[in-house]
Design an enzyme around this catalytic site. Structure first.
Site, mmCIF file in Angstrom:
data_model
loop_
_atom_site.group_PDB
_atom_site.id
_atom_site.type_symbol
_atom_site.label_atom_id
_atom_site.label_comp_id
_atom_site.label_asym_id
_atom_site.label_seq_id
_atom_site.Cartn_x
_atom_site.Cartn_y
_atom_site.Cartn_z
ATOM 1 N N ASP A 156 -31.079 6.440 -1.717
ATOM 2 C CA ASP A 156 -30.310 6.745 -2.846
ATOM 3 C C ASP A 156 -31.481 6.890 -4.033
ATOM 4 O O ASP A 156 -32.430 6.056 -3.927
ATOM 5 C CB ASP A 156 -29.343 5.886 -3.242
ATOM 6 C CG ASP A 156 -28.242 6.410 -4.117
ATOM 7 O OD1 ASP A 156 -28.540 6.890 -5.395
ATOM 8 O OD2 ASP A 156 -27.267 6.612 -3.964
ATOM 9 N N GLY B 249 -19.771 4.515 -5.419
ATOM 10 C CA GLY B 249 -18.550 5.669 -4.987
ATOM 11 C C GLY B 249 -18.190 5.626 -3.677
ATOM 12 O O GLY B 249 -18.067 4.629 -3.144
ATOM 13 N N ILE B 250 -18.011 6.949 -3.241
ATOM 14 C CA ILE B 250 -17.334 7.000 -1.898
ATOM 15 C C ILE B 250 -18.606 6.449 -0.736
ATOM 16 O O ILE B 250 -18.464 5.803 0.154
ATOM 17 C CB ILE B 250 -17.262 8.577 -1.618
ATOM 18 C CG1 ILE B 250 -16.057 8.989 -2.439
ATOM 19 C CG2 ILE B 250 -17.025 8.808 -0.094
ATOM 20 C CD1 ILE B 250 -15.913 10.522 -2.476
ATOM 21 N N TYR C 220 -21.203 24.221 -7.542
ATOM 22 C CA TYR C 220 -20.725 23.067 -6.790
ATOM 23 C C TYR C 220 -20.102 23.635 -5.611
ATOM 24 O O TYR C 220 -20.176 23.219 -4.341
ATOM 25 C CB TYR C 220 -19.720 22.181 -7.485
ATOM 26 C CG TYR C 220 -19.385 20.941 -6.722
ATOM 27 C CD1 TYR C 220 -20.040 19.872 -6.443
ATOM 28 C CD2 TYR C 220 -17.977 21.011 -6.149
ATOM 29 C CE1 TYR C 220 -19.644 18.646 -5.623
ATOM 30 C CE2 TYR C 220 -17.460 19.928 -5.535
ATOM 31 C CZ TYR C 220 -18.194 18.611 -5.576
ATOM 32 O OH TYR C 220 -17.788 17.714 -4.487
ATOM 33 N N GLY D 218 -10.367 15.524 -1.189
ATOM 34 C CA GLY D 218 -9.831 15.940 -2.443
ATOM 35 C C GLY D 218 -10.570 15.440 -3.772
ATOM 36 O O GLY D 218 -11.614 15.479 -3.906
ATOM 37 N N LYS E 275 -20.697 23.604 -1.398
ATOM 38 C CA LYS E 275 -19.931 22.610 -0.351
ATOM 39 C C LYS E 275 -19.702 23.753 0.652
ATOM 40 O O LYS E 275 -19.447 23.109 1.781
ATOM 41 C CB LYS E 275 -18.723 22.102 -1.063
ATOM 42 C CG LYS E 275 -19.318 20.841 -2.035
ATOM 43 C CD LYS E 275 -20.053 19.890 -1.001
ATOM 44 C CE LYS E 275 -20.382 18.435 -2.142
ATOM 45 N NZ LYS E 275 -20.962 17.485 -1.565
ATOM 46 N N ASN F 167 -24.044 11.934 2.488
ATOM 47 C CA ASN F 167 -22.850 11.787 1.488
ATOM 48 C C ASN F 167 -23.368 11.944 -0.048
ATOM 49 O O ASN F 167 -22.455 12.397 -0.699
ATOM 50 C CB ASN F 167 -22.477 10.284 1.491
ATOM 51 C CG ASN F 167 -21.611 9.698 0.208
ATOM 52 O OD1 ASN F 167 -20.493 10.386 0.045
ATOM 53 N ND2 ASN F 167 -22.330 9.200 -0.804
HETATM 54 N N1 LIG Z 1 -15.199 12.217 -6.245
HETATM 55 C C1 LIG Z 1 -14.642 13.471 -5.604
HETATM 56 O O1 LIG Z 1 -13.435 13.583 -6.199
HETATM 57 C C2 LIG Z 1 -15.351 13.984 -4.590
HETATM 58 C C3 LIG Z 1 -14.492 15.142 -4.109
HETATM 59 C C4 LIG Z 1 -14.950 15.842 -2.842
HETATM 60 C C5 LIG Z 1 -16.325 15.620 -2.517
HETATM 61 N N2 LIG Z 1 -17.056 14.767 -3.175
HETATM 62 C C6 LIG Z 1 -18.322 14.436 -2.619
HETATM 63 O O2 LIG Z 1 -18.536 13.292 -1.959
HETATM 64 C C7 LIG Z 1 -19.708 12.560 -2.251
HETATM 65 C C8 LIG Z 1 -19.820 11.264 -2.827
HETATM 66 O O3 LIG Z 1 -19.528 11.584 -4.320
HETATM 67 P P1 LIG Z 1 -18.916 10.501 -5.266
HETATM 68 O O4 LIG Z 1 -17.620 10.933 -5.746
HETATM 69 O O5 LIG Z 1 -19.242 8.979 -4.328
HETATM 70 O O6 LIG Z 1 -19.922 10.331 -6.496
HETATM 71 P P2 LIG Z 1 -20.832 9.553 -7.188
HETATM 72 O O7 LIG Z 1 -21.435 10.248 -8.146
HETATM 73 O O8 LIG Z 1 -20.129 8.193 -7.515
HETATM 74 O O9 LIG Z 1 -21.996 9.060 -6.023
HETATM 75 C C9 LIG Z 1 -23.013 10.031 -5.725
HETATM 76 C C10 LIG Z 1 -24.095 9.310 -4.952
HETATM 77 O O10 LIG Z 1 -25.243 10.316 -4.744
HETATM 78 C C11 LIG Z 1 -26.504 9.940 -5.181
HETATM 79 N N3 LIG Z 1 -27.405 10.982 -5.663
HETATM 80 C C12 LIG Z 1 -27.082 12.107 -6.585
HETATM 81 N N4 LIG Z 1 -28.227 12.512 -6.534
HETATM 82 C C13 LIG Z 1 -29.198 12.204 -6.213
HETATM 83 C C14 LIG Z 1 -30.649 12.326 -5.867
HETATM 84 N N5 LIG Z 1 -31.172 13.554 -6.403
HETATM 85 N N6 LIG Z 1 -31.299 11.754 -4.959
HETATM 86 C C15 LIG Z 1 -30.537 10.715 -4.139
HETATM 87 N N7 LIG Z 1 -29.316 10.235 -4.405
HETATM 88 C C16 LIG Z 1 -28.496 10.973 -5.213
HETATM 89 C C17 LIG Z 1 -26.046 9.070 -6.480
HETATM 90 O O11 LIG Z 1 -26.994 8.159 -7.000
HETATM 91 C C18 LIG Z 1 -24.700 8.479 -6.109
HETATM 92 O O12 LIG Z 1 -25.110 7.055 -5.583
HETATM 93 C C19 LIG Z 1 -20.624 13.911 -2.893
HETATM 94 O O13 LIG Z 1 -21.077 14.611 -1.876
HETATM 95 C C20 LIG Z 1 -19.545 14.446 -3.614
HETATM 96 O O14 LIG Z 1 -19.796 15.964 -3.935
HETATM 97 C C21 LIG Z 1 -16.525 13.847 -4.138
#
Ligand SMILES: NC(=O)c1ccc[n+]([C@@H]2O[C@H](COP(=O)([O-])OP(=O)(O)OC[C@H]3O[C@@H](n4cnc5c(N)ncnc54)[C@H](O)[C@@H]3O)[C@@H](O)[C@H]2O)c1
Length: 258
Positions: A50, A30-31, A164, A195, A168, A98
């Protein structure tokens, strides 16, 4: 040694993070994976922390970095994993907090266990990784940059996301306090508020109609790409952001402006 400096239209580009040691939590996909690749493209040495080690390892190998298996919901494992990442890199210059989890549950149905689980990863782990990395940066005497991933949801609460959104909002607050306490050591701490980004997060409950509705909320008419968030992370970790600390930077395509 191969120089990473490139020439484009007569202008020379130096990678901004050559020899920088960067830890990215949740960098397996992801991000986070986009952030890992963006830093690697600019010369950084990277450690991914991770839970998804089978996804983290090949990415780490691809960028010549390290992967550390760690469950950020467990405080002892979080401290152990962060220390292992800092050791693997021989120090730390940038921490990108992240990793995060997301749940959709009506307010009246959220259990204490579910609330604690969301906060343990989204907020508590961030305190612990910040403590480990800030102590290392202080010992090094180098200063550093810490970038925390918050969310638009931390500024504008949405229905069915009480834990959530609150976790945040706490990230934004933790960022402000961290910036206030760590600035004296030359450590800048900022957060990013993305967003909507189309990743695995929330994918199970996302419909094409929702994506269309969300896209229309942005003056730019689209949702964020993970690379949009990565660009902000790199800016905040770079020298260009040396006088920026304690901020919560929106990457929302103009959906909110506060
Ligand atoms: N996707 C969105 O729309 C969005 C919007 C705003 C903020 N965010 C934030 O961006 C960040 C990344 O989100 P994403 O969309 O890439 O999500 P994602 O679910 O694709 O990735 C999240 C990552 O965090 C890791 N993770 C989760 N729980 C864990 C744990 N207990 N121990 C270790 N690693 C763990 C996962 O393995 C994964 O690699 C997050 O903090 C999320 O809240 C995402």
């Amino acid at each position: 040694m191969i120089s990473r400096m490139s020439v484009d239209g007569g202008r020379q580009h130096c990678p901004r993070f050559e020899n920088h040691r960067v830890v990215v939590t949740g960098g397996a996909r992801g991000i986070g994976a986009s952030i890992v690749r963006a830093f690697a493209n600019e010369g950084a040495n990277i450690a991914i922390v991770d839970l998804l080690i089978d996804e983290a390892r090949p990415l780490a190998t691809d960028v010549g970095g390290h992967a550390v298996e760690c469950d950020l919901s467990d405080p002892a494992d979080t401290v152990k994993g962060m220390n292992a990442a800092v050791s693997a890199l021989g120090g730390i210059d940038v921490l990108v907090n992240n990793a995060g989890v997301f749940k959709i549950t009506p307010l009246l149905d959220i259990s204490a266990e579910e609330w604690d689980w969301v906060f343990s990863i989204n907020t508590r782990a961030m305190l612990l990784t910040t403590q480990v990395s800030a102590r290392a940066m202080i010992d090094q005497g180098t200063g550093g940059k810490i970038v925390n991933t918050a969310s638009m949801g931390g500024k504008v609460g949405a229905a069915n996301q009480a834990h959530y959104a609150a976790s945040k909002a706490a990230v934004i607050s933790l960022t402000q306090v961290s910036a206030a306490e760590l600035g004296v050591y030359g450590i800048n701490v900022n957060s990013i508020c993305p967003g909507y980004v189309l990743t695995e997060m929330g994918a199970a409950t996302r419909t094409p109609e929702m994506v269309a509705e969300w896209s229309a909320m942005s003056p730019l008419g689209r949702l964020a790409d993970p690379a949009d968030v990565a660009s902000m992370a790199l800016f905040l970790a770079s020298d260009d952001a040396d006088y920026c600390t304690g901020q919560a930077m929106n990457v929302t395509g103009g959906m909110i402006s506060h």
